[in-house]
Scaffold this motif. Structure first.
Motif, PDB file in Angstrom:
ATOM      1  N   MET A 217       0.682  -1.190  -0.136  1.00 50.37           N
ATOM      2  CA  MET A 217       0.034  -0.082   0.128  1.00 50.37           C
ATOM      3  C   MET A 217       0.726   1.214   0.025  1.00 50.37           C
ATOM      4  SD  MET A 217      -2.993   1.072   2.849  1.00 50.37           S
ATOM      5  CE  MET A 217      -3.981  -0.105   2.332  1.00 50.37           C
ATOM      6  N   ALA A 218       1.925   1.349   0.606  1.00 51.63           N
ATOM      7  CA  ALA A 218       2.914   2.535   0.915  1.00 51.63           C
ATOM      8  C   ALA A 218       3.575   2.952  -0.368  1.00 51.63           C
ATOM      9  CB  ALA A 218       3.882   2.239   1.989  1.00 51.63           C
ATOM     10  N   SER A 219       3.873   1.576  -1.113  1.00 53.10           N
ATOM     11  CA  SER A 219       4.655   1.782  -2.503  1.00 53.10           C
ATOM     12  C   SER A 219       3.543   2.261  -3.392  1.00 53.10           C
ATOM     13  CB  SER A 219       5.070   0.288  -2.880  1.00 53.10           C
ATOM     14  OG  SER A 219       5.939   0.376  -4.097  1.00 53.10           O
ATOM     15  N   ALA A 220       2.215   1.853  -3.660  1.00 55.16           N
ATOM     16  CA  ALA A 220       1.554   2.373  -4.259  1.00 55.16           C
ATOM     17  C   ALA A 220       1.145   3.693  -4.372  1.00 55.16           C
ATOM     18  CB  ALA A 220       0.019   1.546  -4.452  1.00 55.16           C
ATOM     19  N   MET A 221       0.879   4.324  -2.950  1.00 52.21           N
ATOM     20  CA  MET A 221       0.554   5.759  -2.588  1.00 52.21           C
ATOM     21  C   MET A 221       1.792   6.443  -2.904  1.00 52.21           C
ATOM     22  SD  MET A 221      -1.293   4.937   0.942  1.00 52.21           S
ATOM     23  CE  MET A 221      -1.953   6.809   1.169  1.00 52.21           C
ATOM     24  N   ALA A 222       3.069   5.920  -2.539  1.00 53.77           N
ATOM     25  CA  ALA A 222       4.196   6.766  -2.975  1.00 53.77           C
ATOM     26  C   ALA A 222       4.248   6.976  -4.592  1.00 53.77           C
ATOM     27  CB  ALA A 222       5.421   6.055  -2.464  1.00 53.77           C
ATOM     28  N   ALA A 223       3.994   5.900  -5.340  1.00 51.52           N
ATOM     29  CA  ALA A 223       3.841   6.293  -6.802  1.00 51.52           C
ATOM     30  C   ALA A 223       2.888   7.126  -7.249  1.00 51.52           C
ATOM     31  CB  ALA A 223       3.730   4.758  -7.188  1.00 51.52           C
ATOM     32  N   VAL A 224       1.732   6.987  -6.799  1.00 53.63           N
ATOM     33  CA  VAL A 224       0.482   7.932  -7.087  1.00 53.63           C
ATOM     34  C   VAL A 224       1.080   9.376  -6.685  1.00 53.63           C
ATOM     35  CG1 VAL A 224      -1.718   8.474  -6.656  1.00 53.63           C
ATOM     36  CG2 VAL A 224      -1.103   6.364  -6.903  1.00 53.63           C
ATOM     37  N   ARG A 225       1.923   9.457  -5.635  1.00 52.97           N
ATOM     38  CA  ARG A 225       2.182  10.771  -5.192  1.00 52.97           C
ATOM     39  C   ARG A 225       3.122  11.401  -6.143  1.00 52.97           C
ATOM     40  NH1 ARG A 225       6.476  12.839  -1.878  1.00 52.97           N
ATOM     41  NH2 ARG A 225       5.686  14.664  -0.872  1.00 52.97           N
ATOM     42  N   LEU A 226       4.233  10.549  -6.834  1.00 52.25           N
ATOM     43  CA  LEU A 226       4.898  10.991  -7.773  1.00 52.25           C
ATOM     44  C   LEU A 226       4.327  11.166  -9.069  1.00 52.25           C
ATOM     45  CD1 LEU A 226       7.930   8.518  -7.371  1.00 52.25           C
ATOM     46  CD2 LEU A 226       7.934  10.879  -6.817  1.00 52.25           C
ATOM     47  N   ILE A 227       3.146  10.749  -9.371  1.00 52.83           N
ATOM     48  CA  ILE A 227       2.458  10.695 -10.768  1.00 52.83           C
ATOM     49  C   ILE A 227       1.672  11.973 -10.768  1.00 52.83           C
ATOM     50  CG2 ILE A 227       0.703   9.742 -12.245  1.00 52.83           C
ATOM     51  CD1 ILE A 227       2.127   7.003 -11.503  1.00 52.83           C
ATOM     52  N   LEU A 228       0.785  12.031  -9.742  1.00 52.57           N
ATOM     53  CA  LEU A 228      -0.197  13.034  -9.708  1.00 52.57           C
ATOM     54  C   LEU A 228       0.151  14.502 -10.289  1.00 52.57           C
ATOM     55  CD1 LEU A 228      -2.619  12.314  -6.965  1.00 52.57           C
ATOM     56  CD2 LEU A 228      -3.222  11.976  -9.288  1.00 52.57           C
ATOM     57  N   PRO A 229       1.257  15.110  -9.651  1.00 52.15           N
ATOM     58  CA  PRO A 229       1.456  16.467 -10.200  1.00 52.15           C
ATOM     59  C   PRO A 229       2.186  16.470 -11.260  1.00 52.15           C
ATOM     60  CG  PRO A 229       3.010  15.754  -8.416  1.00 52.15           C
ATOM     61  CD  PRO A 229       1.875  14.703  -8.685  1.00 52.15           C
ATOM     62  N   TRP A 230       2.731  15.297 -11.853  1.00 53.02           N
ATOM     63  CA  TRP A 230       3.301  15.199 -13.290  1.00 53.02           C
ATOM     64  C   TRP A 230       2.945  14.898 -14.285  1.00 53.02           C
ATOM     65  CZ3 TRP A 230       6.758  10.396 -14.392  1.00 53.02           C
ATOM     66  CH2 TRP A 230       7.595  10.702 -15.644  1.00 53.02           C
ATOM     67  N   VAL A 231       1.765  14.115 -14.380  1.00 53.82           N
ATOM     68  CA  VAL A 231       0.951  13.708 -15.525  1.00 53.82           C
ATOM     69  C   VAL A 231       0.376  15.061 -16.229  1.00 53.82           C
ATOM     70  CG1 VAL A 231      -1.278  13.529 -14.245  1.00 53.82           C
ATOM     71  CG2 VAL A 231      -0.800  12.338 -16.396  1.00 53.82           C
ATOM     72  N   LYS A 232       0.020  16.153 -15.493  1.00 55.42           N
ATOM     73  CA  LYS A 232      -0.315  17.357 -16.033  1.00 55.42           C
ATOM     74  C   LYS A 232       0.299  18.198 -16.843  1.00 55.42           C
ATOM     75  CE  LYS A 232      -3.793  17.426 -12.138  1.00 55.42           C
ATOM     76  NZ  LYS A 232      -4.313  18.543 -11.033  1.00 55.42           N
ATOM     77  N   GLU A 233       1.651  18.098 -16.670  1.00 54.41           N
ATOM     78  CA  GLU A 233       2.772  18.872 -17.237  1.00 54.41           C
ATOM     79  C   GLU A 233       3.144  18.054 -18.679  1.00 54.41           C
ATOM     80  OE1 GLU A 233       5.717  19.184 -14.260  1.00 54.41           O
ATOM     81  OE2 GLU A 233       4.465  20.207 -12.908  1.00 54.41           O
ATOM     82  N   LEU A 234       2.796  16.865 -18.807  1.00 49.26           N
ATOM     83  CA  LEU A 234       3.293  16.126 -19.894  1.00 49.26           C
ATOM     84  C   LEU A 234       3.101  16.579 -21.325  1.00 49.26           C
ATOM     85  CD1 LEU A 234       3.552  12.845 -18.358  1.00 49.26           C
ATOM     86  CD2 LEU A 234       5.268  14.115 -18.464  1.00 49.26           C
ATOM     87  N   GLU A 235       3.986  16.473 -22.182  1.00 53.56           N
ATOM     88  CA  GLU A 235       3.478  16.714 -23.725  1.00 53.56           C
ATOM     89  C   GLU A 235       3.469  15.589 -24.441  1.00 53.56           C
ATOM     90  OE1 GLU A 235       5.928  19.706 -25.302  1.00 53.56           O
ATOM     91  OE2 GLU A 235       5.441  21.298 -24.123  1.00 53.56           O
ATOM     92  N   SER A 236       4.094  14.478 -24.039  1.00 56.97           N
ATOM     93  CA  SER A 236       4.222  13.219 -24.708  1.00 56.97           C
ATOM     94  C   SER A 236       2.895  12.392 -24.425  1.00 56.97           C
ATOM     95  CB  SER A 236       5.505  12.422 -24.363  1.00 56.97           C
ATOM     96  OG  SER A 236       5.407  11.217 -24.657  1.00 56.97           O
ATOM     97  N   ALA A 237       2.248  12.208 -25.398  1.00 61.91           N
ATOM     98  CA  ALA A 237       0.967  11.516 -25.383  1.00 61.91           C
ATOM     99  C   ALA A 237       1.003   9.981 -24.793  1.00 61.91           C
ATOM    100  CB  ALA A 237       0.214  11.409 -26.655  1.00 61.91           C
ATOM    101  N   TRP A 238       2.244   9.589 -25.166  1.00 58.19           N
ATOM    102  CA  TRP A 238       2.679   7.880 -25.010  1.00 58.19           C
ATOM    103  C   TRP A 238       2.933   8.085 -23.519  1.00 58.19           C
ATOM    104  CZ3 TRP A 238       1.128   4.299 -27.956  1.00 58.19           C
ATOM    105  CH2 TRP A 238       1.154   4.409 -29.223  1.00 58.19           C
ATOM    106  N   LEU A 239       3.768   8.991 -22.877  1.00 66.98           N
ATOM    107  CA  LEU A 239       3.977   8.878 -21.516  1.00 66.98           C
ATOM    108  C   LEU A 239       2.657   9.280 -20.907  1.00 66.98           C
ATOM    109  CD1 LEU A 239       6.024   8.458 -19.244  1.00 66.98           C
ATOM    110  CD2 LEU A 239       6.917  10.863 -19.750  1.00 66.98           C
ATOM    111  N   ARG A 240       1.793  10.343 -21.297  1.00 66.73           N
ATOM    112  CA  ARG A 240       0.717  10.470 -20.475  1.00 66.73           C
ATOM    113  C   ARG A 240      -0.300   9.299 -20.500  1.00 66.73           C
ATOM    114  NH1 ARG A 240       0.116  14.884 -22.658  1.00 66.73           N
ATOM    115  NH2 ARG A 240      -1.303  14.339 -24.409  1.00 66.73           N
TER     116      ARG A 240
END
Length: 398
Positions: free
Chosen positions: A159-182
């Protein structure tokens, strides 16, 4: 449930990751120093081991092979923990450029997860779990000293690993230009959401057992496994897609281009263009075969250049437009008509007007795909060719 039952949901993703890993091996050999390549390969390897290990028949075989009752539990939980650490490490590698910060963060992730794996094995070895449990180990041993801590540790770590990953992803996904990475990160979000449902379902069943209520075992036995499968598949695909997507797109584009150029290549190959000093076999890499085909076409057009005629092509182009074709298709049809006439002139050794000083290859013949596609419709070419001849005759009479 019989041990001989075949579990297709486990077999299918395992087979998928085995194939993906085999495809990735040549890249791993060529670019082993690339942290993205190493992490992706390790992730696919761990995903393969997990799906091969969690099937009920595999659980029994692991226990029997090692000779310790329920040893498949720490084995599988260790793989899940390592998989979580690998995913976090990959996210950090994607976000941070090369440097001491990335090295420091990934090292911390692996130290923490290695400590969790060590604690899992220590707690298991201290527990007394003599009765082999294939599918209900978590709830059956929920109140057993040390095994209780063992189960709780892997669930909280997951659970902690999943929550840490989500915490890394959430602020980052909005800034991406790459459709594949998004798209990859969206899959990761969905995968980690499934992982959290898995953890909560297991924990609820576990806590219910602590309070002497076995009625919630269905959460662990029926609900959680489905979300575990979705978690593993979606997370793995989320990491594979940003790397495999562009590769598959480029490969598909090359294959489509190679196929579309075939009619023009066959036509020009019939006049025996100058050979290219590249040995290309039928099973050579597609980019190499495409380059050879494009080079043969270019050489063939250069050979025909003295016989090509801008005016002939222009007349055919306007005839195609009058016939209702779009500009792109009209240019392809006009180019095909001009090349067909030039091939006939070349074969009969007829000298074009202007002799050796004729203009070089025209720029509107550089885009050869529309021309090659037009060659697939001889009836259309013949119809436009007659319209062009009539148009030319009418202008001459006028």
């Amino acid at each position: 449930m019989e041990l001989t039952d075949i579990r297709i949901p486990y077999i299918v993703p395992a087979a998928f990751f085995v194939v993906a890993l085999l495809i990735k091996l040549p890249t791993l050999r060529r670019a082993f120093r690339d942290p993205n390549v190493r992490s992706t390969s390790l992730m696919m390897f761990l995903a393969t081991l997990i799906f091969l290990s969690i099937a009920p028949t595999s659980v029994h075989r692991i226990n029997t092979f090692i000779g310790i009752s329920n040893v498949a539990a720490p084995w599988t939980y260790s793989l899940l923990t390592a998989f979580g650490g690998c995913c976090l490490s990959m996210l950090i590698t994607w976000q941070d450029g090369p440097g001491p910060r990335r090295l420091r963060r990934t090292r911390r992730v692996w130290i923490i997860h290695a400590g969790i794996i060590a604690a899992l094995w220590i707690s298991f070895l201290m527990a007394d779990v003599p009765s082999e449990r294939i599918t209900d180990l978590d709830t059956y041993y929920a109140t057993t000293p040390w095994m209780r801590e063992h189960i709780l540790l892997y669930l909280l770590a997951h659970m902690a690993s999943a929550m840490a990953a989500v915490r890394l992803i959430l602020p980052w996904v909005k800034e991406l230009e790459s459709a594949w990475l998004r798209m990859g990160l969206r899959l990761l979000q969905a995968g980690y959401a499934c992982g959290l449902v898995f953890d909560v379902s297991k924990l609820c069943a576990l806590v219910a057992r602590w309070f002497g209520t076995p009625d919630w075992d269905f959460l662990s036995l029926r609900i959680a496994p489905n979300f575990a499968l979705l978690n593993g598949i979606l997370v793995a695909l989320g990491f594979i897609l940003p790397q495999a997507g562009p590769f598959l797109r480029d490969r598909w584009t090359d294959h489509a281009t190679y196929r579309r150029l075939r009619p023009l290549w066959q036509l020009l190959h019939s006049i025996d263009p100058s050979p290219v000093p590249i040995r290309v076999r039928h099973f050579s890499p597609l980019p190499l075969r495409l380059m050879r085909r494009q080079t043969n076409i270019r050489d063939g057009l250069l050979l025909l250049a003295p016989h090509l005629d801008d005016q002939r092509r222009g007349t055919a182009f306007h005839a195609a437009l009058e016939a209702g074709y779009k500009e792109h298709d009209a240019r392809g049809t006009a180019g095909a008509i001009d090349i067909l006439v030039a091939v006939d002139l070349f074969r009969t050794a007829t000298r074009p007007e202007g002799g050796e000083d004729s203009a070089p290859l025209s720029s509107d013949l550089i885009s050869v795909e529309p021309i090659s596609l037009a060659l697939r419709s001889p009836s259309r070419i013949e119809a436009i060719r007659r319209l062009a001849e009539n148009r030319k005759s009418s202008h001459t009479d006028g």
